[in-house]
Scaffold this active site. Structure first.
Site: not given
Length: 480
Positions: A114, A144, A217
């Site tokens: 993402h 992911d 992230s």
């Protein structure tokens, strides 16, 4: 713009972010994390992405203004400045921030999917201030994860994968990343839980109280040896900031996915070719299994399992030498097994175990497989009240009216008593019963005979195979 993924409900959001420590003052800590931070930080990178997005503007015809209106000249001037060809209708650039880590000296970098999804340009910033452009090697939205590649003039500092299965609840961990775009940052916490699942079939998250914030992230979660045991991915939060519940995809899953992306540019997961559900206590009793374990096969379309002789109603108790606890374990075991490998699968069938040899296919090429419908004689239409349900045999007319496969066979549930166990367990009008006691039924007489046989055999319950919208599910109903 920072990528995020939220789960609604009482303001409890699941944001795609990363971890940082909270509450460390409330417990004894190692004397210092400084040596570990010095060791691993050079391999952690900041990631900046740039994406072209269409700007918001008027439609092709522009605003409608009555002729002679005092606003006519205003809107004409506005559209001349900002209309077709005007600055306000030009594509705009959107940026996002994330983290990642180098896993080889030749420039392979791991991050979250993402973070780089739909990005036109990806820039990697190293701790020493260098910036390099990166190319996408491969991505896996299911976990992911993404793999990038940069070209550097000299070997890059890198970190190695650790064994997440050896991590224990209470172990210290270190998160390094780029929280809120503030640059390189280190935070410490502990492993709060293992084996967490959020939304994916292949989820195996380590939960940590290390704070996860926007921009972290894709960053690494280290054990105290400086090995990566997780890829920081998400938090549970009411406001997008850390409250001490963070999640990192375990290295057990991540290392295998990244290896496939590096070798093939895509994932190649094993495919068994079955539909399955968990074995509940009542289902175990209905089929004579000693305890609720394994994965109950609800359907076997054309594929590897069907070719090996597997049948609906089998319970998979062991796969490739590993005991199967539930469906989630089986999905992960199969997905992590090489395509084309011949594996031993032990199933429980009719009160005994059988061993099947299955050569796995590839899941990605089989996602659209449609199970073949059972072909049986539909019998004469008649209604009966059985186990709290009103059922009738399928007829060509019913099949046509319901838009079913012409070869569909079984019993249509016409009504369900709301006070019955059948209703409590989710059976509804319109469901199709295709098996009772693991035997195909196509008429009311066959259904009632199977119920009677189960009672005479001393069974406390009977197992039904139900189809709804083409999806199969086993349900065990108590015999009154």
């Amino acid at each position: 713009m920072i990528p995020s993924r939220l789960v609604p409900g009482f303001l409890l959001g699941l944001a795609l972010l990363i971890a940082q420590a909270v509450g460390a003052h409330a417990r004894a800590a190692p004397e210092s994390f400084a040596d570990l931070a010095d060791k691993v930080s050079p391999a952690v990178v900041n990631i900046t992405t740039s994406t072209t997005v269409a700007s918001i503007g008027f439609g092709d015809g522009g605003p409608i203004v009555p002729e002679g209106s005092p606003f006519e000249d205003f809107f004409r001037d506005f559209m001349e400045r900002n209309g077709p060809g005007g600055d306000q209708r030009r594509p705009q650039r959107s940026s996002a921030l994330g983290s990642g880590f180098v896993i080889s000296e030749d420039g392979f970098i791991v991050t979250n999917n993402h973070v780089i999804e739909q990005a036109d340009e990806i820039s990697i910033e190293f701790m020493d201030g260098r910036e390099l452009p990166a190319e996408v090697v491969g991505t896996d939205p299911n976990t992911d994860l993404a793999l990038l590649k940069v070209e550097a003039e000299a070997p890059l500092p890198f970190v190695s994968w650790g064994d997440s299965d050896k991590s224990r609840v209470g172990d210290w961990v270190l998160a390094v990343g780029n929280p809120l775009g503030q640059g390189f940052s280190v935070s410490a916490g502990i492993v709060s839980a293992r084996g967490r699942a959020l939304s994916g079939s292949y989820d195996d998250f380590i939960q940590t109280d290390a704070a996860i914030n926007r921009g972290n992230s894709g960053g690494p979660l280290f054990n105290m040896d400086g090995a990566v045991i997780g890829v920081n991915t998400a938090i549970l939060s009411p406001n997008g900031g850390s409250i001490g519940i963070g999640f990192a995809m375990s290295s057990r899953v991540a290392e295998n996915v990244i290896h496939q992306l590096k070798e093939f540019g895509e994932t190649r997961r094993g495919w068994l070719g079955v539909r399955i559900q968990d074995v509940t206590d009542d289902v175990a009793e209905a089929i004579g299994l000693d305890n609720a374990r394994g994965a109950l096969v609800t359907d076997v379309p054309d594929g590897p399992a069907e070719e090996a002789g597997m049948k609906a109603g089998d319970v998979i108790t062991s796969f490739d030498g590993v005991e199967v606890g539930d469906t989630r374990e089986l999905v992960q075991q199969v997905g992590n097994t090489d395509v084309g490998k011949a594996v031993r699968v032990i199933v429980y069938r009719d009160g005994k175990t059988e061993t099947l040899m299955v050569t796995l296919g590839r899941r990605e090429t089989a996602e659209g497989a449609v199970p073949a419908a059972a072909s049986e004689d539909a019998g004469e239409a008649q209604d009966a009240d059985v186990l709290g349900m009103t059922v009738t045999a399928l007829t060509p007319q019913i099949v046509e009216e319901m838009g079913l496969d012409p070869d569909e066979a079984g019993l249509l549930v016409k009504a369900v008593d709301e006070s019955s166990e059948a209703y409590e367990k989710g059976l509804r009008e319109g469901d199709i019963i295709t098996q009772a006691g693991q035997v195909a039924v196509a008429s009311v007489d066959e259904f009632e005979a199977r119920v009677a046989d189960a009672r005479e055999g001393g069974r406390k319950s009977i197992l039904l195979l139900i189809r709804r919208g083409g999806e199969p599910r086993f349900v065990a109903l108590t015999l009154e």
